[in-house]
Write a protein that holds these residues in place. Structure first.
Motif, PDB file in Angstrom:
ATOM      1  N   ARG A   1       0.833  -1.204   0.000  1.00  0.00           N
ATOM      2  CA  ARG A   1       0.000   0.000   0.000  1.00  0.00           C
ATOM      3  C   ARG A   1       0.870   1.257   0.000  1.00  0.00           C
ATOM      4  NH1 ARG A   1      -3.384  -3.440   3.142  1.00  0.00           N
ATOM      5  NH2 ARG A   1      -2.264  -2.944   5.066  1.00  0.00           N
ATOM      6  N   GLU A   2       1.961   1.236   0.761  1.00  0.00           N
ATOM      7  CA  GLU A   2       2.859   2.393   0.782  1.00  0.00           C
ATOM      8  C   GLU A   2       3.510   2.607  -0.581  1.00  0.00           C
ATOM      9  OE1 GLU A   2       6.768   4.086   3.241  1.00  0.00           O
ATOM     10  OE2 GLU A   2       5.820   2.200   3.839  1.00  0.00           O
ATOM     11  N   LEU A   3       3.942   1.530  -1.202  1.00  0.00           N
ATOM     12  CA  LEU A   3       4.578   1.647  -2.515  1.00  0.00           C
ATOM     13  C   LEU A   3       3.582   2.082  -3.582  1.00  0.00           C
ATOM     14  CD1 LEU A   3       6.822  -1.527  -2.235  1.00  0.00           C
ATOM     15  CD2 LEU A   3       7.664   0.816  -2.505  1.00  0.00           C
ATOM     16  N   GLU A   4       2.354   1.621  -3.473  1.00  0.00           N
ATOM     17  CA  GLU A   4       1.328   2.063  -4.437  1.00  0.00           C
ATOM     18  C   GLU A   4       1.086   3.558  -4.316  1.00  0.00           C
ATOM     19  OE1 GLU A   4      -1.509  -1.859  -5.129  1.00  0.00           O
ATOM     20  OE2 GLU A   4      -1.821  -0.613  -3.330  1.00  0.00           O
ATOM     21  N   SER A   5       1.147   4.072  -3.082  1.00  0.00           N
ATOM     22  CA  SER A   5       0.978   5.518  -2.892  1.00  0.00           C
ATOM     23  C   SER A   5       2.129   6.302  -3.505  1.00  0.00           C
ATOM     24  CB  SER A   5       0.852   5.842  -1.403  1.00  0.00           C
ATOM     25  OG  SER A   5       2.097   5.672  -0.731  1.00  0.00           O
ATOM     26  N   LEU A   6       3.252   5.629  -3.716  1.00  0.00           N
ATOM     27  CA  LEU A   6       4.418   6.265  -4.339  1.00  0.00           C
ATOM     28  C   LEU A   6       4.460   6.047  -5.841  1.00  0.00           C
ATOM     29  CD1 LEU A   6       7.091   5.272  -1.631  1.00  0.00           C
ATOM     30  CD2 LEU A   6       6.076   7.537  -1.994  1.00  0.00           C
ATOM     31  N   GLY A   7       3.420   5.404  -6.390  1.00  0.00           N
ATOM     32  CA  GLY A   7       3.320   5.251  -7.830  1.00  0.00           C
ATOM     33  C   GLY A   7       3.655   3.877  -8.373  1.00  0.00           C
ATOM     34  N   HIS A   8       4.001   2.919  -7.524  1.00  0.00           N
ATOM     35  CA  HIS A   8       4.335   1.576  -7.995  1.00  0.00           C
ATOM     36  C   HIS A   8       3.057   0.805  -8.336  1.00  0.00           C
ATOM     37  CE1 HIS A   8       8.701   1.523  -6.863  1.00  0.00           C
ATOM     38  NE2 HIS A   8       8.280   2.527  -6.103  1.00  0.00           N
ATOM     39  N   GLN A   9       3.137  -0.003  -9.367  1.00  0.00           N
ATOM     40  CA  GLN A   9       2.016  -0.838  -9.784  1.00  0.00           C
ATOM     41  C   GLN A   9       2.399  -2.315  -9.656  1.00  0.00           C
ATOM     42  OE1 GLN A   9       1.071   0.451 -13.773  1.00  0.00           O
ATOM     43  NE2 GLN A   9      -0.127   2.209 -13.057  1.00  0.00           N
ATOM     44  N   PHE A  10       1.418  -3.138  -9.265  1.00  0.00           N
ATOM     45  CA  PHE A  10       1.670  -4.550  -9.005  1.00  0.00           C
ATOM     46  C   PHE A  10       0.772  -5.429  -9.872  1.00  0.00           C
ATOM     47  CE2 PHE A  10       3.120  -2.233  -5.334  1.00  0.00           C
ATOM     48  CZ  PHE A  10       4.285  -2.893  -4.961  1.00  0.00           C
ATOM     49  N   HIS A  11       1.290  -6.594 -10.215  1.00  0.00           N
ATOM     50  CA  HIS A  11       0.569  -7.502 -11.104  1.00  0.00           C
ATOM     51  C   HIS A  11       0.356  -8.874 -10.473  1.00  0.00           C
ATOM     52  CE1 HIS A  11       1.086  -4.547 -14.321  1.00  0.00           C
ATOM     53  NE2 HIS A  11       2.333  -4.408 -13.872  1.00  0.00           N
ATOM     54  N   SER A  12       0.718  -9.013  -9.202  1.00  0.00           N
ATOM     55  CA  SER A  12       0.474 -10.252  -8.476  1.00  0.00           C
ATOM     56  C   SER A  12       0.120  -9.896  -7.046  1.00  0.00           C
ATOM     57  CB  SER A  12       1.715 -11.155  -8.497  1.00  0.00           C
ATOM     58  OG  SER A  12       2.704 -10.657  -7.594  1.00  0.00           O
ATOM     59  N   HIS A  13      -0.178 -10.896  -6.233  1.00  0.00           N
ATOM     60  CA  HIS A  13      -0.438 -10.681  -4.809  1.00  0.00           C
ATOM     61  C   HIS A  13       0.674 -11.289  -3.966  1.00  0.00           C
ATOM     62  CE1 HIS A  13      -4.438  -9.078  -5.599  1.00  0.00           C
ATOM     63  NE2 HIS A  13      -4.621 -10.070  -6.461  1.00  0.00           N
ATOM     64  N   THR A  14       1.858 -11.423  -4.535  1.00  0.00           N
ATOM     65  CA  THR A  14       2.975 -12.056  -3.854  1.00  0.00           C
ATOM     66  C   THR A  14       3.792 -11.043  -3.064  1.00  0.00           C
ATOM     67  OG1 THR A  14       4.522 -11.729  -5.678  1.00  0.00           O
ATOM     68  CG2 THR A  14       3.156 -13.720  -5.741  1.00  0.00           C
ATOM     69  N   ASP A  15       4.497 -11.537  -2.049  1.00  0.00           N
ATOM     70  CA  ASP A  15       5.460 -10.694  -1.359  1.00  0.00           C
ATOM     71  C   ASP A  15       6.721 -10.526  -2.194  1.00  0.00           C
ATOM     72  OD1 ASP A  15       5.982 -13.431  -0.869  1.00  0.00           O
ATOM     73  OD2 ASP A  15       7.250 -12.948   0.837  1.00  0.00           O
ATOM     74  N   THR A  16       6.961 -11.452  -3.126  1.00  0.00           N
ATOM     75  CA  THR A  16       8.133 -11.347  -4.008  1.00  0.00           C
ATOM     76  C   THR A  16       8.131 -10.030  -4.757  1.00  0.00           C
ATOM     77  OG1 THR A  16       8.080 -13.746  -4.330  1.00  0.00           O
ATOM     78  CG2 THR A  16       9.392 -12.457  -5.880  1.00  0.00           C
ATOM     79  N   GLU A  17       7.001  -9.690  -5.333  1.00  0.00           N
ATOM     80  CA  GLU A  17       6.908  -8.457  -6.125  1.00  0.00           C
ATOM     81  C   GLU A  17       7.082  -7.237  -5.233  1.00  0.00           C
ATOM     82  OE1 GLU A  17       4.173  -6.719  -9.781  1.00  0.00           O
ATOM     83  OE2 GLU A  17       3.272  -8.097  -8.320  1.00  0.00           O
ATOM     84  N   VAL A  18       6.599  -7.316  -3.995  1.00  0.00           N
ATOM     85  CA  VAL A  18       6.766  -6.207  -3.053  1.00  0.00           C
ATOM     86  C   VAL A  18       8.242  -6.019  -2.706  1.00  0.00           C
ATOM     87  CG1 VAL A  18       6.242  -5.411  -0.717  1.00  0.00           C
ATOM     88  CG2 VAL A  18       4.443  -6.446  -2.117  1.00  0.00           C
ATOM     89  N   VAL A  19       8.962  -7.120  -2.495  1.00  0.00           N
ATOM     90  CA  VAL A  19      10.389  -7.032  -2.199  1.00  0.00           C
ATOM     91  C   VAL A  19      11.129  -6.369  -3.366  1.00  0.00           C
ATOM     92  CG1 VAL A  19      12.490  -8.386  -1.826  1.00  0.00           C
ATOM     93  CG2 VAL A  19      10.390  -8.982  -0.611  1.00  0.00           C
ATOM     94  N   LEU A  20      10.794  -6.751  -4.582  1.00  0.00           N
ATOM     95  CA  LEU A  20      11.444  -6.163  -5.753  1.00  0.00           C
ATOM     96  C   LEU A  20      11.204  -4.662  -5.811  1.00  0.00           C
ATOM     97  CD1 LEU A  20      12.983  -6.398  -8.417  1.00  0.00           C
ATOM     98  CD2 LEU A  20      10.816  -6.994  -9.528  1.00  0.00           C
ATOM     99  N   HIS A  21       9.948  -4.249  -5.658  1.00  0.00           N
ATOM    100  CA  HIS A  21       9.639  -2.813  -5.752  1.00  0.00           C
ATOM    101  C   HIS A  21      10.180  -2.041  -4.558  1.00  0.00           C
ATOM    102  CE1 HIS A  21       6.947  -2.464  -9.343  1.00  0.00           C
ATOM    103  NE2 HIS A  21       6.954  -3.784  -9.195  1.00  0.00           N
ATOM    104  N   ALA A  22      10.283  -2.685  -3.402  1.00  0.00           N
ATOM    105  CA  ALA A  22      10.888  -2.021  -2.245  1.00  0.00           C
ATOM    106  C   ALA A  22      12.362  -1.721  -2.522  1.00  0.00           C
ATOM    107  CB  ALA A  22      10.740  -2.893  -1.002  1.00  0.00           C
TER     108      ALA A  22
END
Length: 652
Positions: free
Chosen positions: A89-110
């Protein structure tokens, strides 16, 4: 939860695509870490490989290696970041977009957003390899306490990395024992707590809380987290001034939150329940958070004084939970000993490693994919009476002991040397023994302990500072092989094992507690026992600690023969004197854990240095199984000791 592997070309003219077959083989050799999916992708100078054990978002959207939408960033990832939803949610507020519900994708964007400091934002256990295609850099990162492994090695003009050392052997072509660290291993059963080195020449580890960045032929290390920096005088004084019931409440809230987060899963979750305080407390908290919980227990069959099954069963009846118990026997212990050594990549530090592997297999067969464990509680809350309380007592007595005349010290030392079987002649050189022990690891442990003591410099009282420093030091040293055991044995059965007590927010509170809340005037683990009173029966909270021991003497007795070592790895590598070694074998029951260490070292050397196949080594060890006709003639034995090395683990 997964396994990762890959190759980075140090030569800019090299193409990662040429290494795809190698990376696939590196993945295959650690396939148990991820049976649900696998992928290998060549990306210029890098080739990333991944094995997936699907836990969060079981769909194909979790396939790895994973990239961002632009194709610039790629990740191979192992572990779980439990606060991924908040970070997303924090990364989405910074403009990041996600295409899965995995924590893997969150780690990458972090990592894309915060760089190496991203690991300070994660609540969890993890190891990752992140490739920046634009800059041509590869980042290898590991969690704060080293729960998840990550190794690397130079191989010609390349740098290979993997979750397990055995995968690196494929890239290196051979394996060589680091003789310089061999004595350190036998003294401490751990060589990887203080620097990147291992028992294997040329193989390094990514240290906990560290990111290693590969840029061309440069390798730079960035230490992002160090637990000693979390000791805070202000926090310590806050706890000292607080009412005990308020401290108990604060620790309970932190532990409940740690357990709650570690129940997040799209597959069934269970608990490794030994019957001891720590795993029982985790079970009690988890049972309030979910009713879909199965516990798994190891029963030491035939040894009622070592067996804690009755306590685990009583807790499960109290909580209304289903318990699956597995009987550990000498036969199934020996049958799976070689495989457990194969999984751990190093000689075993604890005999109960085999039990961890076997109960993980049972959990997998029951359809439970995620397990919770009680690891870390002893180091945080003062559970090792033989270490922490003894050190505290000695610290308080030291002003008196320092007045004892030298003659009495000499007499006591002489008796002790003789009792331990040490050469009495060395009594005359006892002054040089402590510095010699410290010199074996180049004073690193002494230096680390001094650093921990300095961190508590504001604490009044020599004894209190000493024991607080010892507990803090063990988070980096003593805990390291326990976490290795937990990862390798559970992943060997394709199980994810989570460690609530090592939630860093709970750790930061625990290391700032005054001594009386951990040991001291009240009781060992006083604050944890007060929390446990709210989740389990009183008599289960306060019963005597056992520590998951196994009857190691009986289990390894068939290997206490000269033929087990004849012409083998130990004789070739250690140059053992025949008559001296035979004398040790005759007297091995005086130190069964010493024999166990040599046995597993022999097995490890055959598997991981000489390169013998697992099938061949298992067949060789099976040749020492007692025949039925041998059964009526058991060797006389002394009362079975509870092995000291077995005290760490899931039960604390």
């Amino acid at each position: 939860m997964c396994g990762i592997a890959g190759v980075f070309c140090l030569d800019p003219g090299c193409d990662g695509a040429a290494h795809e077959p190698l990376v696939r083989r590196m993945c295959d050799v650690q396939a148990c870490r991820g049976p649900d999916d696998a992928g290998v992708t060549a990306l210029g100078r890098a080739c990333l490989g991944s094995l997936r054990l699907a836990i969060i978002d079981l769909s194909s959207a979790g396939h790895m290696p994973m990239r961002d939408a632009s194709g610039r960033w790629w990740i191979a990832y192992n572990g779980e970041v439990y606060n991924f939803a908040d970070l997303r949610r924090e990364l989405e507020s910074l403009g990041h977009q996600f295409h899965s519900h995995t924590d893997t994708e969150v780690v990458l964007h972090a990592y894309m957003e915060w760089g190496e400091r991203c690991i300070t934002r994660f609540v969890g256990m993890f190891a990752f390899a992140i490739w920046d295609r634009q800059s041509g850099t590869l980042a290898l990162g590991r969690d704060r306490y080293g729960i998840k492994p990550l190794y690397y090695a130079r191989a010609g003009g390349h740098l290979a990395f993997a979750s397990e050392i055995k995968a690196l052997r494929l890239a290196m072509g051979s394996a060589e024992l680091d003789h310089r660290r061999l004595v350190e291993w036998f003294l401490y059963r751990n060589v990887d707590a203080f620097d990147t080195g291992t028992l294997h020449v040329g193989v390094s580890q990514v240290l906990p809380g560290t990111v290693v960045v590969l840029d061309g032929d440069r390798v730079t290390t960035h230490r992002v987290y160090n637990v000693v920096e979390q000791v805070a005088e202000e926090e310590f004084r806050r706890f000292s001034a607080a009412r005990p019931e308020a401290v108990v409440q604060e620790i309970e809230q932190a532990l409940v939150e740690a357990v709650r987060l570690r129940l997040i899963s799209d597959v069934p979750v269970g608990v490794l329940l030994s019957g001891g305080l720590d795993s029982s407390l985790v079970t009690g908290i988890a049972a309030r958070e979910t009713r879909h919980l199965t516990t798994f227990n190891v029963s030491v069959a035939g040894y009622p004084k070592l067996d804690e099954r009755q306590y685990a069963a009583e807790l499960c009846e109290h909580l209304g939970l289903r318990m699956v118990s597995f009987d550990l026997t000498a036969e199934n212990f020996r049958q799976h000993l070689a495989r457990t050594v194969w999984l751990e990549d190093l000689p075993l530090t604890h005999p109960n490693s085999v039990a961890y592997y076997l109960i993980s297999r049972v959990a997998r067969s029951e359809g439970t994919i995620v397990l919770l464990s009680g690891e870390g509680a002893d180091e945080l809350f003062g559970g090792y009476r033989f270490n922490y309380r003894r050190k505290w007592y000695l610290g308080r007595l030291m002003p008196l002991l320092e007045r004892v005349p030298d003659g009495l010290w000499n007499l006591a030392a002489l008796f002790l040397f003789a009792r331990l079987g040490m050469p009495v002649t060395s009594h005359g050189f006892r002054e040089v023994l402590p510095p010699t022990v410290d010199l074996i690891d180049r004073y690193r442990r002494a230096g680390w302990l001094a650093t921990c003591e300095d961190a508590y410099g504001f604490v009044p009282g020599r004894a209190d500072r000493g024991v607080l420093a010892a507990m803090l030091a063990d988070l980096n040293d003593f805990l390291s092989p326990l976490l290795r055991r937990l990862d390798r044995t559970s992943m060997g059965a394709s199980e994810e094992c989570r460690v609530p007590f090592l939630d860093h927010r709970l750790v930061h509170k625990a290391i700032n507690l005054p001594v009386e809340y951990r040991i001291g005037k009240r009781a060992n683990k006083w604050v944890l026992k007060q929390v446990a009173e709210r989740y389990m029966p009183h008599h289960l909270v306060h019963r005597r600690k056992k520590g998951f021991p196994v009857p190691v003497a009986d289990y390894v007795a068939p290997y206490a023969v000269r033929s087990f070592f004849a012409g083998g790895f130990c004789q070739a590598e250690l140059g053992l004197d025949r008559r001296g070694f035979e004398r040790m074998l005759r007297d091995w029951r005086r130190s069964p854990t010493g024999l166990f260490s040599l046995v597993t070292f022999e097995i490890w050397g055959r598997l991981h240095i000489r390169g013998d196949s697992l099938d061949a080594v298992e067949a060789w060890t099976a040749g020492f199984e007692p025949r039925a006709s041998d059964a009526p003639r058991p060797a006389p034995r002394r009362p079975e000791p509870a092995t000291p090395a077995a005290s760490p683990g899931a039960d604390r």
